[in-house]
Design a protein around this motif. Structure first.
Motif, PDB file in Angstrom:
ATOM      1  N   TYR A   7      16.292   0.268  30.179  1.00 50.22           N
ATOM      2  CA  TYR A   7      17.170   0.294  29.017  1.00 50.22           C
ATOM      3  C   TYR A   7      17.883  -1.033  28.801  1.00 50.22           C
ATOM      4  CZ  TYR A   7      16.377   5.232  28.433  1.00 50.22           C
ATOM      5  OH  TYR A   7      15.777   6.441  28.204  1.00 50.22           O
ATOM      6  N   PHE A   8      17.961  -1.394  27.526  1.00 49.68           N
ATOM      7  CA  PHE A   8      18.687  -2.580  27.086  1.00 49.68           C
ATOM      8  C   PHE A   8      19.557  -2.138  25.916  1.00 49.68           C
ATOM      9  CE2 PHE A   8      19.189  -6.405  24.476  1.00 49.68           C
ATOM     10  CZ  PHE A   8      19.562  -7.354  25.425  1.00 49.68           C
ATOM     11  N   ILE A   9      20.823  -2.525  25.921  1.00 47.34           N
ATOM     12  CA  ILE A   9      21.777  -2.043  24.919  1.00 47.34           C
ATOM     13  C   ILE A   9      22.100  -3.141  23.913  1.00 47.34           C
ATOM     14  CG2 ILE A   9      24.057  -1.020  24.527  1.00 47.34           C
ATOM     15  CD1 ILE A   9      24.006  -0.023  27.418  1.00 47.34           C
ATOM     16  N   SER A  10      22.001  -2.807  22.651  1.00 50.59           N
ATOM     17  CA  SER A  10      22.464  -3.687  21.571  1.00 50.59           C
ATOM     18  C   SER A  10      23.801  -3.155  21.079  1.00 50.59           C
ATOM     19  CB  SER A  10      21.457  -3.722  20.420  1.00 50.59           C
ATOM     20  OG  SER A  10      20.234  -4.296  20.816  1.00 50.59           O
ATOM     21  N   VAL A  11      24.863  -3.928  21.284  1.00 56.90           N
ATOM     22  CA  VAL A  11      26.179  -3.542  20.790  1.00 56.90           C
ATOM     23  C   VAL A  11      26.356  -4.141  19.400  1.00 56.90           C
ATOM     24  CG1 VAL A  11      28.661  -3.569  21.201  1.00 56.90           C
ATOM     25  CG2 VAL A  11      27.073  -3.586  23.144  1.00 56.90           C
ATOM     26  N   VAL A  12      26.650  -3.299  18.428  1.00 50.77           N
ATOM     27  CA  VAL A  12      26.775  -3.751  17.043  1.00 50.77           C
ATOM     28  C   VAL A  12      28.235  -3.619  16.591  1.00 50.77           C
ATOM     29  CG1 VAL A  12      26.061  -3.370  14.654  1.00 50.77           C
ATOM     30  CG2 VAL A  12      24.391  -3.123  16.514  1.00 50.77           C
ATOM     31  N   ILE A  13      28.796  -4.742  16.138  1.00 48.24           N
ATOM     32  CA  ILE A  13      30.137  -4.767  15.548  1.00 48.24           C
ATOM     33  C   ILE A  13      29.960  -5.090  14.070  1.00 48.24           C
ATOM     34  CG2 ILE A  13      32.456  -5.753  15.645  1.00 48.24           C
ATOM     35  CD1 ILE A  13      31.586  -7.032  18.359  1.00 48.24           C
ATOM     36  N   CYS A  14      30.302  -4.144  13.201  1.00 50.76           N
ATOM     37  CA  CYS A  14      30.253  -4.404  11.756  1.00 50.76           C
ATOM     38  C   CYS A  14      31.646  -4.812  11.293  1.00 50.76           C
ATOM     39  CB  CYS A  14      29.797  -3.150  11.010  1.00 50.76           C
ATOM     40  SG  CYS A  14      28.146  -2.595  11.479  1.00 50.76           S
ATOM     41  N   THR A  15      31.722  -5.894  10.527  1.00 48.12           N
ATOM     42  CA  THR A  15      33.045  -6.408  10.171  1.00 48.12           C
ATOM     43  C   THR A  15      33.050  -6.976   8.753  1.00 48.12           C
ATOM     44  OG1 THR A  15      34.840  -7.853  10.931  1.00 48.12           O
ATOM     45  CG2 THR A  15      32.587  -8.706  11.144  1.00 48.12           C
ATOM     46  N   HIS A  16      34.198  -6.828   8.097  1.00 49.78           N
ATOM     47  CA  HIS A  16      34.395  -7.379   6.752  1.00 49.78           C
ATOM     48  C   HIS A  16      35.826  -7.896   6.651  1.00 49.78           C
ATOM     49  CE1 HIS A  16      34.234  -7.891   2.410  1.00 49.78           C
ATOM     50  NE2 HIS A  16      35.346  -7.168   2.307  1.00 49.78           N
ATOM     51  N   ASN A  17      35.962  -9.222   6.649  1.00 47.01           N
ATOM     52  CA  ASN A  17      37.270  -9.882   6.519  1.00 47.01           C
ATOM     53  C   ASN A  17      38.279  -9.397   7.552  1.00 47.01           C
ATOM     54  OD1 ASN A  17      36.449 -11.515   4.398  1.00 47.01           O
ATOM     55  ND2 ASN A  17      37.143 -10.097   2.816  1.00 47.01           N
TER      56      ASN A  17
END
Length: 311
Positions: A7-17
């Motif tokens: 297993y390999f984990i992709s951490v996703v941070i979605c951001t707007h301003n």
């Protein structure tokens, strides 16, 4: 069980301003106990006009951080971009104003590799960082609107009575792919506080036989800004919750015009023509129980408006 899968984990941070918050969440991810060879950090910039890119570039010495720009404004668009650019077979989402505990990813991996049957979706505690004192009119039920989650001190497969939230939720990538990602009709879009994209994805995943698991040690802390401790924000949020419910119901139940009109009539009768409920809707109050009723009725107004838009 996970078998021999690596297993390999992709951490996703979605951001707007939200550049001013971004450093804290990235710092918490850089300090994870899990080896950096086992995960990556993807910051999805959802068409920001502040210095979000510069903040991410300041971590250029960290090899497992990547910057992605998504110009279509909307949380679901940003999440889908994160999925598209991910290398992991586990996708972990965390909000840009949250802070992960040091063993967050280590505990995510432990759940996916030890819990039987293997969950498709995993989430955990979301504990508040209050920007100021909790208002007197806010009861515990209202905290749900702030994405605060604390179900139990032990892990369990969740039922229809519990839920996970997008500030701290992880998916097997194959689940996201099989379910078509997040529905772009739902989810936050600028000042439109639409929601329920996670609910729809969860329903689709469960229809395909996947289960959701709550693990308290998969813990993050979530900043609650002052503007989210105002009555107006809560009422707006639940109004859009109603609009989101309308979109979801029309989509899931394949509602025709006659059925939509029937639902509208029922909610108009119970919200506007019921004296007690109408007074709850319009009268100001600091009483926690009365404000919660007002909050609830705002979602019914949103449902009516959302269904009218579908006619």
């Amino acid at each position: 069980m996970s078998g021999d899968v690596e297993y390999f984990i992709s951490v996703v941070i979605c951001t707007h301003n939200r550049a001013k918050f971004l450093r804290k969440v990235i710092d918490s991810l850089v300090r994870q106990s899990l080896s950096k060879e086992r995960y990556e950090i993807i910051v999805v910039d959802n068409n920001s006009t502040d210095d979000t890119r510069e903040v991410v570039n300041s971590y250029s010495n960290i090899p497992n951080i990547r910057y992605v720009r998504e110009t279509k404004v909307g949380l679901s668009h940003a999440r889908n971009a994160g999925i598209k650019h991910s290398r992991g077979n586990i996708i972990a989402f965390i909000d840009d104003d949250a802070i992960a505990t040091e063993k967050w990813l280590e505990n995510v991996l432990r759940v996916y590799t030890t819990v039987t049957p293997q969950p498709g979706i995993v989430g955990g505690e979301v504990l508040p960082i209050w920007s100021r004192k909790k208002p007197v009119w806010m009861n515990d039920r209202l905290e749900r609107g702030l994405s605060i989650v604390k179900w139990s001190n032990r892990g369990f497969f969740i039922t229809k009575n519990e839920w996970l939230v997008g500030a701290n939720v992880c998916y097997l990538k194959k689940v996201l792919e099989e379910c078509g990602g997040f529905d772009t009709q739902l989810g936050r879009k600028g000042k439109k506080l639409l929601s329920m994209e996670e609910n729809l994805l969860k329903e689709r995943a469960e229809q395909k036989g996947y289960r959701c698991y709550y693990e308290p040690s998969v813990r993050v802390y979530h900043y609650i800004p002052p503007e989210r401790l105002e009555k107006g924000w809560f009422l707006k949020r639940n109004f859009y919750q109603g609009i989101s419910e309308a979109i979801l119901r029309v989509k899931n139940e394949k509602l025709g015009k006659r059925k939509i009109l029937k639902i509208i009539a029922f909610n108009v009768k119970n919200t506007f023509l019921n004296c007690k409920n109408f007074l709850s809707l319009i009268l100001p109050t600091d009483n926690p129980d009365r404000f919660f009723r007002k909050y609830f009725h705002y979602s019914r107004v949103g449902l009516i408006v959302g269904l009218i838009r579908k006619l």
